[in-house]
Design a protein around this motif. Structure first.
Motif, PDB file in Angstrom:
ATOM      1  N   UNK A 170      22.849  35.014  28.974  1.00  0.00           N
ATOM      2  CA  UNK A 170      22.448  36.138  29.581  1.00  0.00           C
ATOM      3  C   UNK A 170      20.980  36.164  29.801  1.00  0.00           C
ATOM      4  N   UNK A 171      19.884  35.550  28.680  1.00  0.00           N
ATOM      5  CA  UNK A 171      18.381  35.417  28.836  1.00  0.00           C
ATOM      6  C   UNK A 171      17.873  34.623  29.988  1.00  0.00           C
ATOM      7  N   UNK A 172      18.751  33.711  30.348  1.00  0.00           N
ATOM      8  CA  UNK A 172      18.297  32.985  32.087  1.00  0.00           C
ATOM      9  C   UNK A 172      18.480  34.213  32.875  1.00  0.00           C
ATOM     10  N   UNK A 173      19.546  35.058  32.967  1.00  0.00           N
ATOM     11  CA  UNK A 173      19.587  36.031  34.203  1.00  0.00           C
ATOM     12  C   UNK A 173      18.875  36.964  34.164  1.00  0.00           C
ATOM     13  N   UNK A 174      18.667  37.423  32.921  1.00  0.00           N
ATOM     14  CA  UNK A 174      17.723  38.290  32.815  1.00  0.00           C
ATOM     15  C   UNK A 174      16.196  38.274  33.275  1.00  0.00           C
ATOM     16  N   UNK A 175      15.955  37.221  32.851  1.00  0.00           N
ATOM     17  CA  UNK A 175      14.920  36.564  32.949  1.00  0.00           C
ATOM     18  C   UNK A 175      14.825  36.479  34.694  1.00  0.00           C
ATOM     19  N   UNK A 176      15.649  36.276  35.771  1.00  0.00           N
ATOM     20  CA  UNK A 176      15.534  35.811  36.890  1.00  0.00           C
ATOM     21  C   UNK A 176      16.400  36.716  37.336  1.00  0.00           C
ATOM     22  N   UNK A 177      16.379  38.609  37.135  1.00  0.00           N
ATOM     23  CA  UNK A 177      16.478  39.500  37.333  1.00  0.00           C
ATOM     24  C   UNK A 177      17.856  39.609  37.971  1.00  0.00           C
ATOM     25  N   UNK A 178      18.707  38.881  37.796  1.00  0.00           N
ATOM     26  CA  UNK A 178      19.771  38.618  38.149  1.00  0.00           C
ATOM     27  C   UNK A 178      20.821  39.908  37.196  1.00  0.00           C
ATOM     28  N   UNK A 179      20.295  40.307  35.974  1.00  0.00           N
ATOM     29  CA  UNK A 179      20.787  40.712  35.402  1.00  0.00           C
ATOM     30  C   UNK A 179      21.301  42.472  35.788  1.00  0.00           C
ATOM     31  N   UNK A 180      19.555  42.544  36.717  1.00  0.00           N
ATOM     32  CA  UNK A 180      20.007  43.920  37.346  1.00  0.00           C
ATOM     33  C   UNK A 180      20.764  44.412  38.474  1.00  0.00           C
ATOM     34  N   UNK A 181      20.758  43.685  39.228  1.00  0.00           N
ATOM     35  CA  UNK A 181      22.577  43.687  40.139  1.00  0.00           C
ATOM     36  C   UNK A 181      23.290  44.025  39.928  1.00  0.00           C
ATOM     37  N   UNK A 182      23.890  45.414  40.077  1.00  0.00           N
ATOM     38  CA  UNK A 182      25.387  45.815  39.371  1.00  0.00           C
ATOM     39  C   UNK A 182      26.988  44.679  39.454  1.00  0.00           C
ATOM     40  N   UNK A 183      26.446  43.676  40.577  1.00  0.00           N
ATOM     41  CA  UNK A 183      27.874  43.002  40.724  1.00  0.00           C
ATOM     42  C   UNK A 183      27.588  42.247  39.697  1.00  0.00           C
ATOM     43  N   UNK A 184      26.731  41.137  39.170  1.00  0.00           N
ATOM     44  CA  UNK A 184      26.259  40.227  38.040  1.00  0.00           C
ATOM     45  C   UNK A 184      26.737  40.975  37.232  1.00  0.00           C
ATOM     46  N   UNK A 185      25.761  42.184  36.181  1.00  0.00           N
ATOM     47  CA  UNK A 185      25.698  42.647  35.339  1.00  0.00           C
ATOM     48  C   UNK A 185      27.662  42.925  35.072  1.00  0.00           C
ATOM     49  N   UNK A 186      28.385  43.527  36.145  1.00  0.00           N
ATOM     50  CA  UNK A 186      29.617  43.964  35.876  1.00  0.00           C
ATOM     51  C   UNK A 186      30.345  42.467  35.750  1.00  0.00           C
ATOM     52  N   UNK A 187      29.732  41.811  35.697  1.00  0.00           N
ATOM     53  CA  UNK A 187      30.939  40.291  34.806  1.00  0.00           C
ATOM     54  C   UNK A 187      30.452  40.493  33.311  1.00  0.00           C
ATOM     55  N   UNK A 188      29.385  41.197  33.085  1.00  0.00           N
ATOM     56  CA  UNK A 188      29.236  40.700  31.568  1.00  0.00           C
ATOM     57  C   UNK A 188      29.922  42.047  30.560  1.00  0.00           C
ATOM     58  N   UNK A 189      30.232  43.330  31.181  1.00  0.00           N
ATOM     59  CA  UNK A 189      29.643  44.545  30.385  1.00  0.00           C
ATOM     60  C   UNK A 189      31.057  45.807  30.903  1.00  0.00           C
ATOM     61  N   UNK A 190      31.411  46.431  30.601  1.00  0.00           N
ATOM     62  CA  UNK A 190      32.721  47.332  30.801  1.00  0.00           C
ATOM     63  C   UNK A 190      31.475  48.905  31.752  1.00  0.00           C
ATOM     64  N   UNK A 191      32.661  48.875  32.246  1.00  0.00           N
ATOM     65  CA  UNK A 191      31.275  50.325  33.053  1.00  0.00           C
ATOM     66  C   UNK A 191      32.428  51.592  33.174  1.00  0.00           C
ATOM     67  N   UNK A 192      31.710  51.859  33.198  1.00  0.00           N
ATOM     68  CA  UNK A 192      32.345  53.483  33.078  1.00  0.00           C
ATOM     69  C   UNK A 192      31.456  54.237  34.873  1.00  0.00           C
ATOM     70  N   UNK A 193      32.254  55.754  35.353  1.00  0.00           N
ATOM     71  CA  UNK A 193      31.962  55.918  36.479  1.00  0.00           C
ATOM     72  C   UNK A 193      32.791  57.091  36.235  1.00  0.00           C
ATOM     73  N   UNK A 194      32.110  58.493  36.408  1.00  0.00           N
ATOM     74  CA  UNK A 194      32.235  60.194  36.334  1.00  0.00           C
ATOM     75  C   UNK A 194      32.842  59.352  38.078  1.00  0.00           C
TER      76      UNK A 194
END
Length: 184
Positions: free
Chosen positions: A82-106
């Motif tokens: 998680x640290x490496x991906x955040x530091x590299x800016x990849x956790x800001x990408x929805x496709x990457x972040x979505x691999x690690x968390x539940x998502x919800x949309x109205x």
């Protein structure tokens, strides 16, 4: 992209009902306001990151070519990934972040028919995507239990599932896995 661990869909409806009124005389039981407040809390809540075994293996394989994942490759710790991906800016990408968390949309909201009338009923439909191993009832309960998630008369908003399916966490042995897996 080949996927071996998808999220499970969990669609549900939140409904609140209360006294209708005239827009020129607002009252403290406007259920559309209560629903809006609840939805805002659900959609802006911090989500916990989860690293499942399939995602972990995926990034371990990528670490062979992505130098910024070296700390994770050495430790195999989820926190380091998680640290490496955040530091590299990849956790800001929805496709990457979505691999690690539940998502919800109205996706839909319905309330009232005239701008001058406080509606007696308000409804919203949400589409959540849950990681493997997550329980749909537990997730919906977390959304319903957000602080202040009650109507103005201290009655909880009602919610019901439209559809839900648990996501699987496959471990696909055999020729398919060995074909797509690069030898180390």
């Amino acid at each position: 992209m080949i996927t071996s661990a998808g999220k499970g869909p969990c669609r549900f409806r939140l409904t609140c009902k209360g006294p209708q009124g005239n827009g020129s005389m607002p009252h403290d039981q406007n259920f559309l306001e209560a629903l809006t407040e609840s939805l805002n809390r659900a959609l802006t809540r911090e989500s916990e990151l989860t690293v499942n075994p399939v995602v972990k293996e995926f990034f371990l394989n990528l670490a062979e070519d992505w130098q910024f994942l070296e700390p994770f490759q050495k430790s195999h710790r989820s926190e380091d990934l998680a640290y490496c991906l955040a530091k590299g800016g990849l956790m800001k990408l929805p496709d990457i972040r979505g691999m690690f968390e539940n998502t919800i949309s109205l996706n839909t909201m319905q309330a009232g028919e005239k701008a001058k009338v406080i509606p007696a009923k308000a409804e919203a439909q949400l589409d959540a995507r849950l990681l493997p191993g997550q329980d749909p009832s537990s997730f919906r309960g977390k959304v319903n239990r957000q602080p202040g998630n009650t109507d103005r008369g201290n009655q909880p908003l009602s919610g019901n599932f439209l559809t839900h399916r648990h996501a699987g966490l496959p471990d696909p042995p055999g020729p398919l896995r060995s074909t797509i897996r690069r030898p180390r």
